[in-house]
Design a protein around this motif. Structure first.
Motif, PDB file in Angstrom:
ATOM      1  N   UNK A   1       0.840  -1.199   0.000  1.00 55.10           N
ATOM      2  CA  UNK A   1       0.000   0.000   0.000  1.00 55.10           C
ATOM      3  C   UNK A   1       0.872   1.246   0.000  1.00 55.10           C
ATOM      4  N   UNK A   2       1.946   1.208   0.746  1.00 51.56           N
ATOM      5  CA  UNK A   2       2.779   2.399   0.857  1.00 51.56           C
ATOM      6  C   UNK A   2       3.410   2.775  -0.471  1.00 51.56           C
ATOM      7  N   UNK A   3       3.848   1.775  -1.234  1.00 57.28           N
ATOM      8  CA  UNK A   3       4.446   2.100  -2.534  1.00 57.28           C
ATOM      9  C   UNK A   3       3.382   2.645  -3.482  1.00 57.28           C
ATOM     10  N   UNK A   4       2.220   2.058  -3.440  1.00 59.14           N
ATOM     11  CA  UNK A   4       1.143   2.518  -4.321  1.00 59.14           C
ATOM     12  C   UNK A   4       0.789   3.973  -4.035  1.00 59.14           C
ATOM     13  N   UNK A   5       0.558   4.260  -2.758  1.00 54.81           N
ATOM     14  CA  UNK A   5       0.148   5.620  -2.419  1.00 54.81           C
ATOM     15  C   UNK A   5       1.282   6.615  -2.652  1.00 54.81           C
ATOM     16  N   UNK A   6       2.505   6.192  -2.405  1.00 59.23           N
ATOM     17  CA  UNK A   6       3.629   7.081  -2.676  1.00 59.23           C
ATOM     18  C   UNK A   6       3.674   7.427  -4.170  1.00 59.23           C
ATOM     19  N   UNK A   7       3.510   6.391  -5.020  1.00 59.04           N
ATOM     20  CA  UNK A   7       3.534   6.631  -6.460  1.00 59.04           C
ATOM     21  C   UNK A   7       2.373   7.516  -6.898  1.00 59.04           C
ATOM     22  N   UNK A   8       1.258   7.433  -6.161  1.00 56.68           N
ATOM     23  CA  UNK A   8       0.116   8.273  -6.500  1.00 56.68           C
ATOM     24  C   UNK A   8       0.220   9.651  -5.855  1.00 56.68           C
ATOM     25  N   UNK A   9       1.237   9.838  -5.026  1.00 56.56           N
ATOM     26  CA  UNK A   9       1.397  11.121  -4.361  1.00 56.56           C
ATOM     27  C   UNK A   9       0.332  11.362  -3.305  1.00 56.56           C
ATOM     28  N   UNK A  10      -0.036  10.293  -2.604  1.00 58.43           N
ATOM     29  CA  UNK A  10      -1.093  10.435  -1.604  1.00 58.43           C
ATOM     30  C   UNK A  10      -0.673   9.740  -0.318  1.00 58.43           C
ATOM     31  N   UNK A  11      -1.541   9.879   0.657  1.00 54.12           N
ATOM     32  CA  UNK A  11      -1.287   9.276   1.958  1.00 54.12           C
ATOM     33  C   UNK A  11      -1.786   7.835   1.996  1.00 54.12           C
ATOM     34  N   UNK A  12      -1.194   7.037   2.879  1.00 56.23           N
ATOM     35  CA  UNK A  12      -1.612   5.636   2.982  1.00 56.23           C
ATOM     36  C   UNK A  12      -3.090   5.513   3.285  1.00 56.23           C
ATOM     37  N   UNK A  13      -3.615   6.459   4.041  1.00 56.38           N
ATOM     38  CA  UNK A  13      -5.012   6.358   4.460  1.00 56.38           C
ATOM     39  C   UNK A  13      -5.966   6.484   3.275  1.00 56.38           C
ATOM     40  N   UNK A  14      -5.456   6.980   2.161  1.00 55.16           N
ATOM     41  CA  UNK A  14      -6.329   7.197   1.006  1.00 55.16           C
ATOM     42  C   UNK A  14      -6.984   5.899   0.541  1.00 55.16           C
TER      43      UNK A  14
END
Lengths: 220, 220
Positions: free
Chosen positions: A31-44
């Motif tokens: 999840x962390x890599x996905x949200x980082x790549x999307x420029x968002x927070x993990x909670x998203x």
DNA sequence: ATAAAAATGAAACATTTGTTTGAAACATTC
DNA sequence: GAATGTTTCAAACAAATGTTTCATTTTTAT
């Protein structure tokens, strides 16, 4: 760097998720890599989707629906040969067309190798009708020479040639460098696979001289 | 329930690891599940191998070497047609033969889909020579009608048909129930793929009428 | 039989990872 | 402009997982 820009945050997440899932697989993706790549927070991911599972399901649906609308013409409008060509073209496009995000086909290939529950739907709703479409063309081509399992073998021979290029990209790059590089790749491949398969279908004898009781005919 | 019994603990671990890795993939497999299936303690993997990575590498080597000794006859002893048949047979056996543990082919299929570093070796040492072996037979079959990229296309068409059955087992089971069930499956498939491909190779025209400057010949 | 070496097992450790929480920032509406 | 609903963020939590430790058992060699 992304494919479809200027969408809502959900779509940004879906795109990022698609790339990471395709690259690393479901378990390998975090999840962390996905949200980082999307420029968002993990909670998203918990906010827009419920959890990782549902994010994956949504990604899969997204990839499939985005890759679904391909021109399958009316059957009467084309000869059987042309229909085989269209089938091969469409399958290859879905997998290899550089115009659509690379991860679409990549993810589909992963799913075909080890399908999740969600993928069962895709098989039934998309794959099965297309297969039947191809098989009707094949029947028209070989008349009663093939039937039952033999017809299925023909079908898998054609589909197998197409999926090979998506599911074994890296191995192919190693063994046949340059084979995947030409920019009209899909068209060239489709032409080859169609010609190869038509030549085979036309000139091949059935193994089990059909299950019916008619005498065995010398083929063509 | 296991394949090869009465071996050392290392082999028991390797077998268990093979099954779990094949089933769940590298990331999805857990050390605890592997050791539980092997009836050993978690520390065993650190004792016999250094860590999960090396256990995986050993498993891969194990699976490949165990599946490696297949009869590739002297080329002079067989006709080109027979050599194509042998190639297809051996590839299918490696993947589908019910006599060897199912996870061998399963793991190989996973690696072909997304190869790890270790797999590069396998490609070079095993796949490339076999490919060359097949291509020599194909050249003998089509003379100078095909060359370069066209020859590679022929090769991938044949290999693609074979790998399809291993990499898409579940999808095939859904779409063509019963197709994979006969007990002489490998022989039937090998016969079909060989016939299909030989019919294609013999009756197909090259796309790019060869790179040489000889006149285009009507293909027999 | 005894000592040394190899193998095993239970527990603990340090990270990673999916998930949640609650406050802050932002937007929308009346 | 206050009130309300929506979105974002940093931090924390709990469970899972790869890895290590060390005491104990088993095997091997002398």
């Amino acid at each position: 760097m992304n494919s479809t820009e200027a969408d809502g945050p959900q779509d940004r997440l879906l795109d990022a998720a698609g790339e990471v899932f395709a690259e690393r697989g479901f378990d390998g993706a975090t999840i962390r890599e996905i949200t980082r790549q999307a420029g968002m927070n993990v909670a998203a991911v918990n906010y827009y989707f419920r959890d990782k599972d549902e994010l994956y399901a949504a990604t899969l649906r997204h990839a499939h629906s985005a890759a679904c609308e391909l021109p399958y013409a009316e059957e009467a409008a084309l000869s059987a040969e042309e229909r085989v060509h269209v089938f091969v073209q469409n399958l290859l496009r879905r997998f290899l067309d550089p115009l659509r995000p690379r991860w679409h086909g990549q993810l589909m290939a992963r799913e075909m190798a080890s399908p999740t529950r969600i993928f069962g739907q895709v098989i039934e709703e998309a794959f099965r009708p297309k297969c039947a479409w191809l098989q009707r063309a094949l029947v028209e081509l070989c008349g009663d020479r093939f039937s039952g399992a033999d017809l299925d073998y023909l079908t898998t021979s054609i589909i197998g040639q197409c999926t090979f290029y998506r599911q074994n990209r890296q191995v192919i790059q190693s063994l046949f460098p340059g084979l995947l590089s030409p920019d009209n790749l899909v068209e060239r491949l489709a032409r080859h696979i169609t010609d190869f398969s038509l030549a085979a279908v036309r000139n091949m004898k059935p193994h089990h001289p059909s299950l019916s009781n008619e005498p065995i005919l010398k083929s063509r």
